[in-house]
Write a protein that holds these residues in place. Structure first.
Motif, PDB file in Angstrom:
ATOM      1  N   PRO A  38      -4.259  52.750  10.810  1.00 52.22           N
ATOM      2  CA  PRO A  38      -3.965  53.436   9.546  1.00 52.22           C
ATOM      3  C   PRO A  38      -3.640  54.906   9.755  1.00 52.22           C
ATOM      4  CG  PRO A  38      -5.905  52.038   9.325  1.00 52.22           C
ATOM      5  CD  PRO A  38      -5.561  52.056  10.789  1.00 52.22           C
ATOM      6  N   ASP A  39      -2.857  55.460   8.830  1.00 47.84           N
ATOM      7  CA  ASP A  39      -2.521  56.880   8.879  1.00 47.84           C
ATOM      8  C   ASP A  39      -3.805  57.714   8.884  1.00 47.84           C
ATOM      9  OD1 ASP A  39      -0.026  55.830   8.613  1.00 47.84           O
ATOM     10  OD2 ASP A  39       0.379  56.678   6.634  1.00 47.84           O
ATOM     11  N   ARG A  40      -3.773  58.818   9.622  1.00 48.92           N
ATOM     12  CA  ARG A  40      -4.951  59.688   9.751  1.00 48.92           C
ATOM     13  C   ARG A  40      -4.604  61.109   9.340  1.00 48.92           C
ATOM     14  NH1 ARG A  40      -8.466  55.516  10.559  1.00 48.92           N
ATOM     15  NH2 ARG A  40      -8.168  54.476  12.583  1.00 48.92           N
ATOM     16  N   ARG A  41      -5.632  61.839   8.931  1.00 50.25           N
ATOM     17  CA  ARG A  41      -5.453  63.272   8.692  1.00 50.25           C
ATOM     18  C   ARG A  41      -5.507  63.993  10.032  1.00 50.25           C
ATOM     19  NH1 ARG A  41      -5.316  64.455   3.452  1.00 50.25           N
ATOM     20  NH2 ARG A  41      -6.259  62.975   1.990  1.00 50.25           N
ATOM     21  N   ALA A  42      -4.586  64.914  10.251  1.00 48.51           N
ATOM     22  CA  ALA A  42      -4.532  65.617  11.537  1.00 48.51           C
ATOM     23  C   ALA A  42      -3.896  66.985  11.335  1.00 48.51           C
ATOM     24  CB  ALA A  42      -3.737  64.808  12.556  1.00 48.51           C
ATOM     25  N   GLY A  43      -4.086  67.853  12.341  1.00 43.24           N
ATOM     26  CA  GLY A  43      -3.501  69.184  12.285  1.00 43.24           C
ATOM     27  C   GLY A  43      -4.330  70.139  11.448  1.00 43.24           C
ATOM     28  N   ARG A  44      -3.915  71.381  11.449  1.00 43.97           N
ATOM     29  CA  ARG A  44      -4.678  72.400  10.726  1.00 43.97           C
ATOM     30  C   ARG A  44      -4.685  72.152   9.220  1.00 43.97           C
ATOM     31  NH1 ARG A  44      -3.342  78.211  13.696  1.00 43.97           N
ATOM     32  NH2 ARG A  44      -4.203  77.630  15.747  1.00 43.97           N
ATOM     33  N   GLY A  45      -3.590  71.604   8.703  1.00 41.29           N
ATOM     34  CA  GLY A  45      -3.520  71.335   7.281  1.00 41.29           C
ATOM     35  C   GLY A  45      -4.191  70.045   6.871  1.00 41.29           C
TER      36      GLY A  45
END
Length: 312
Positions: A38-45
């Motif tokens: 599944p899509d994940r939250r990533a990066g500074r934002g």
């Protein structure tokens, strides 16, 4: 009589799984669907991001399936409905229970980034460099219950060079994975795929998952061991030490036989690098990254501050 090409489900998530999928798509293979995490939250934002495999699949109008788990029998029905002959798995990241392994007519093949049975498990690329192996490779394995225990159809090897990092070896093995898969699918199409060779379980070595804590440099160790850690943990989790109570990432370093001092003591600093005493020899730091800063050469880092006296 030509044997029909297999109908394929492709299961993969990170960059390592992209070259084999791209090779399949460019060759016109019958890829019925792609499984990816599944899509994940990533990066500074902390924005939702699609996996590299999903991005490639969508660009080629291939159906994408993203179950959170394959343990639930309800997740099996959509896979069975695809009527696939073969599932190809590359760094998918979810456990495939036996019920899923049994869905495709020809079972499931795994593209594994080591020369099995050495380095079964989650981090075979990094563990090979860390251990000082001179060779790595990829295997096409018939998947079976158990962790990377299935028999092997084919393997391709590559030397691990003195400048190889986790990143460079990863990229090379990803391409080799595509090559090895193409070879096996070609054999399958000709009706010439050999029986897979069982692994020697007694020779198995486990590649434990990487952690951030283990990437801390222990200056009591010898310089060559530390150099291998720096190379293995580039680009993640990145080797590090402490400088003035803050974390200093070490992206590039070289072991030196010369130099002595208390482990962690900086014994030389200049344009060639920062030499740090270790349990045996010294480690020359070449690229570093201070907290809140960017990755820079040691020369640039020293231009912004005084040379350190001690690293922890």
């Amino acid at each position: 009589m030509r044997i029909p090409s297999p109908r394929i489900i492709y299961a993969g998530t990170p960059d390592f799984a992209v070259p084999p999928l791209r090779r399949l798509l460019e060759a016109g293979a019958d890829v019925a669907a792609v499984l990816t995490q599944p899509d994940r939250r990533a990066g500074r934002g902390r924005k939702m991001q699609q996996s590299p495999v999903k991005q490639l699949a969508l660009a080629h109008d291939v159906e994408v399936m993203q179950p959170a788990s394959l343990r639930d029998p309800e997740a099996h029905a959509p896979l069975a409905a695809l009527q696939a002959d073969l599932m190809i798995v590359a760094a998918y990241g979810l456990i495939l229970p036996k019920a899923v392994l049994d869905i495709p007519r020809l079972g499931c093949w795994n593209i594994h980034a080591s020369l099995l049975p050495r380095w079964r498990g989650a981090a075979p690329i990094q563990r090979a460099i860390e251990a000082g192996d001179t060779e790595s490779g990829v295997c096409i394995m018939q998947m079976a219950p158990g962790l990377d225990t299935g028999p092997v159809f084919h393997h391709l090897a590559t030397a691990i060079g003195p400048d190889d990092t986790g990143a460079s070896l990863h990229d090379r093995l990803a391409v080799l994975g595509a090559d090895a898969l193409s070879h096996c699918l070609g054999q399958l199409a000709r009706g010439a795929l050999p029986e897979p060779v069982p692994q020697d379980d007694d020779a198995a070595v486990y590649a434990h998952k990487l952690t951030k804590d283990e990437a801390r440099l222990d200056w009591q160790l010898d310089a060559m061991t530390l150099e291998r850690q720096v190379r293995a943990f580039n680009p993640w989790p990145v080797a590090w030490c402490e400088h003035e109570g803050k974390r200093l990432r070490v992206w590039s370093a070289r072991a030196r036989n010369s130099g002595s001092g208390t482990p962690g003591q900086v014994i030389a600093a200049g344009a060639d690098g920062i030499d740090v005493a270790t349990g045996q020899g010294s480690l020359r730091l070449l690229e570093v990254q201070a907290e809140g800063g960017r990755r820079v050469s040691v020369t640039d880092w020293l231009n912004a501050q005084a040379a350190p006296g001690q690293l922890k």
